[in-house]
Design an enzyme around this catalytic site. Structure first.
Site, PDB file in Angstrom:
ATOM      1  N   ASN A 285     -29.488   1.935  -8.182  1.00 36.54           N
ATOM      2  CA  ASN A 285     -30.486   2.689  -7.404  1.00 36.54           C
ATOM      3  C   ASN A 285     -29.887   3.398  -6.184  1.00 36.54           C
ATOM      4  O   ASN A 285     -30.278   4.529  -5.878  1.00 36.54           O
ATOM      5  CB  ASN A 285     -31.665   1.797  -7.026  1.00 36.54           C
ATOM      6  CG  ASN A 285     -31.266   0.594  -6.210  1.00 36.54           C
ATOM      7  OD1 ASN A 285     -30.147   0.103  -6.333  1.00 36.54           O
ATOM      8  ND2 ASN A 285     -32.157   0.117  -5.383  1.00 36.54           N
TER       9      ASN A 285
ATOM     10  N   GLU B  99     -26.247 -10.644   4.401  1.00 37.23           N
ATOM     11  CA  GLU B  99     -25.096  -9.816   4.744  1.00 37.23           C
ATOM     12  C   GLU B  99     -25.514  -8.930   5.909  1.00 37.23           C
ATOM     13  O   GLU B  99     -26.668  -8.920   6.308  1.00 37.23           O
ATOM     14  CB  GLU B  99     -24.624  -9.020   3.520  1.00 37.23           C
ATOM     15  CG  GLU B  99     -24.139  -9.958   2.392  1.00 37.23           C
ATOM     16  CD  GLU B  99     -23.311  -9.285   1.311  1.00 37.23           C
ATOM     17  OE1 GLU B  99     -22.531  -8.377   1.612  1.00 37.23           O
ATOM     18  OE2 GLU B  99     -23.450  -9.702   0.136  1.00 37.23           O
TER      19      GLU B  99
ATOM     20  N   CYS C  41     -35.032  -1.607  -3.477  1.00 38.29           N
ATOM     21  CA  CYS C  41     -35.485  -3.002  -3.512  1.00 38.29           C
ATOM     22  C   CYS C  41     -36.492  -3.295  -2.415  1.00 38.29           C
ATOM     23  O   CYS C  41     -37.259  -4.234  -2.515  1.00 38.29           O
ATOM     24  CB  CYS C  41     -34.275  -3.909  -3.361  1.00 38.29           C
ATOM     25  SG  CYS C  41     -33.345  -3.550  -1.857  1.00 38.29           S
TER      26      CYS C  41
ATOM     27  N   GLU D  97     -28.232 -10.230  -3.288  1.00 38.69           N
ATOM     28  CA  GLU D  97     -29.334  -9.411  -2.788  1.00 38.69           C
ATOM     29  C   GLU D  97     -30.135  -8.985  -4.019  1.00 38.69           C
ATOM     30  O   GLU D  97     -29.667  -8.169  -4.809  1.00 38.69           O
ATOM     31  CB  GLU D  97     -28.800  -8.211  -2.007  1.00 38.69           C
ATOM     32  CG  GLU D  97     -27.982  -8.674  -0.788  1.00 38.69           C
ATOM     33  CD  GLU D  97     -27.411  -7.556   0.074  1.00 38.69           C
ATOM     34  OE1 GLU D  97     -26.984  -7.855   1.199  1.00 38.69           O
ATOM     35  OE2 GLU D  97     -27.381  -6.396  -0.366  1.00 38.69           O
TER      36      GLU D  97
END
Ligand code: NAD
Ligand code: 6OH
Length: 484
Positions: free
Chosen positions: A153, A465, A286, A252
């Protein structure tokens, strides 16, 4: 036909098998891609291991940081090439790739190069009860060879978000970009060469997940850690593959993010913010809001206004500067999104706008576009309200009280991001602090400071992160205790 190759030990290499790279705007094949077999993945890991104790590992931190700044320079020098490659691979609008993806790739290198130079470590003067004194201090060491697996993405943004801190901490990397978007990872290899990143420090292996480069990398016994962005289900498979060699993982993963809109919000700003939060990158971020909760007093007006904005999005050719809405990534992903449109109908949703495929009357009809789509009227237990769709779609539900909104927003197995829209700052803080997520925005969305913790709870990931959190994941600490 252009061939996108693997990059191993400083060389672009082909292999026995190839797969096609498709432009999502018209379905045309734009390149062939070399698929790395297990031998090539092994070669990449061995090259990374050599560089770790060789040229890259031997450089002082300030020189490593200087070279990472040069990578950022090289990305900026090749700005148009990166933008074109990203637009062709993803179908995202050129305006978005030029504003978000490529500048962020350069910024990722600059931020972590600076951070690693400036950061110190803790030390303690110790006195034991029997009067012995000691000095404790910790030093950072690289993890070793880091395997990096990324989605389609925001391909370059998400790849460099991991490559930059991994290299800044002195590691070497083998990256496996998404099979849907291979181009910019290989282009980045050219930038690495320009910047004087030694052979073997950055390697690219192309391919798929199961029984391909992705799995070869996660199962490899000489890879020291895996960092992954992608679907929660894939994260689970990777965790299993990494378990026998006890590799640290940073994940993630997906989201089913909520936005809470209070009646006292700045209506126009909220509308603009929500239009991005739902439809940016065709909903394939996301962090996108697929669940929007709006205070009942403004619910009808807000639904109407978001409908109008959605219908004004310009689904043009991605290369056209005026386009602000591109196709989905692939035919397969469009099937998935359309299956949720069917399911919404079955689950009794009211369709506010969209729900289908646009008809252009040109080659875009061979691409993977869907309409920006809004539903209302679903129960909170509907699958369309519970499952990540990852398309340009949201469900809007009304609420009557703050408590009800918080409860609905938190009623999910995911926990990546939330956004709160209100002019009452006290309420903004209060509600934000109750969100069971890793990232909460108040009166904004996807506003990033790269020093802040980034990640999710529940199905949305493991670890954080960003800033020092990245340095902590990408290094091992050795605490040294010296008796004085
Ligand atoms: P995906 O999980 O299908 O693929 C991601 C990567 O994993 C690809 O490179 C793929 O080839 C690889 N892969 C697949 N199976 C594998 C396996 N068994 N072993 C090793 N590698 C494997 O994800 P996607 O469809 O490319 O991306 C969309 C998903 O990513 C969405 O769920 C989205 O929410 C999530 N995402 C999360 C974040 C975040 O920061 N939390 C960011 C972007 C995307
Ligand atoms: C997900 O699609 C977006 C992730 C964004 C980041 O990881 C970031 O650092 O901004």
């Amino acid at each position: 036909m252009k061939l996108i190759q693997n990059y191993i030990d400083g060389r672009f290499v082909s292999g026995a098998r190839e797969f096609a790279d498709v432009n999502p705007a018209d379905g045309n094949i734009i390149a062939q891609v070399t698929e790395a077999d297990s031998t090539q993945v092994d070669e990449a890991v061995r090259a990374a291991r050599r560089a770790l104790s060789g040229e890259w590992g031997g450089l002082p931190v300030r020189e490593q940081a200087a070279r990472l700044h040069r990578v950022a320079d090289a990305i900026e020098k090749r700005f148009d090439g990166f933008v074109q490659a990203e637009v062709a691979d993803t179908g995202k609008p050129v305006s978005l790739a030029s504003k978000l993806d490529v500048p962020r790739a350069a910024a990722n290198f600059r931020v972590f190069a600076d951070l690693v130079k400036l950061s110190g470590l803790e030390s303690f003067q110790t006195q034991t009860p029997n009067g012995t004194s000691a000095l404790n201090y910790a030093i950072r060491k690289p993890l070793g060879v880091v395997g990096i697996i990324t989605p389609w993405n925001l391909p370059l943004l998400l790849l460099t978000w991991k490559v930059a801190p991994a290299l800044a901490c002195g590691n070497t990397v083998v990256v496996k970009p998404s099979e849907e978007t291979p181009a910019t990872a290989t282009l980045l290899a050219e930038a690495m060469q320009d910047a004087g990143i030694p052979n073997g420090a950055y390697n690219v292996v192309h391919g798929f997940g199961p029984a391909s480069a992705g799995e070869f990398l996660t199962q490899h016994s000489d890879v020291n850690a895996i960092t992954f962005t992608g679907e929660s289900r894939t994260g689970a498979a990777i965790m299993k593959a990494a378990a026998p060699t006890v590799k640290p993982v940073s994940f993630e993963l997906g989201g089913k993010n909520a936005a809470i809109v209070f009646a006292d919000c700045d209506f126009e700003e909220t509308l603009k913010g929500l239009c991005d939060a739902v439809f940016l990158n065709t909903g394939q971020v996301c962090l996108c809001a697929e669940r929007v909760y709006v205070e009942r007093r403004i619910f009808p007006a807000f639904v109407d206004a978001l409908k109008r904005n959605a219908e004004h999005l310009n689904a043009g050719w991605p290369t056209d500067e005026k386009t602000d809405f591109g196709p989905l990534i692939s035919a397969q992903h469009r099937e998935k999104v359309l299956s949720y449109f069917q399911l919404a109908k079955k689950e009794g949703a009211t369709l506010v706008t969209g729900g289908g495929v646009p008809d252009f009357g040109d080659d875009r009809d061979h691409g993977f576009y869907v309409q920006p789509t809004i539903y209302t009227g679903l129960s909170e237990s509907a699958r369309c309200v519970k499952e990540e769709i990852f398309g340009p779609v949201c469900h809007i539900a009304p609420f009557d009280s703050e408590e009800e909104a918080v409860a609905m927003a938190n009623d999910t197995k995911y926990g990546l991001a939330a956004s709160i829209w209100t002019s009452d700052l006290k309420r903004g803080h209060r509600v934000a602090q109750q969100m069971n997520v890793g990232i909460t925005w108040v009166n904004c969305w996807f506003l990033r400071d790269l020093r802040t913790p980034f990640g999710g709870v529940g199905l949305s990931g493991i670890g954080r992160e960003g800033g020092m959190h990245s340095l902590n994941f990408y290094s091992e600490l050795n605490n040294i205790c010296i008796r004085l």
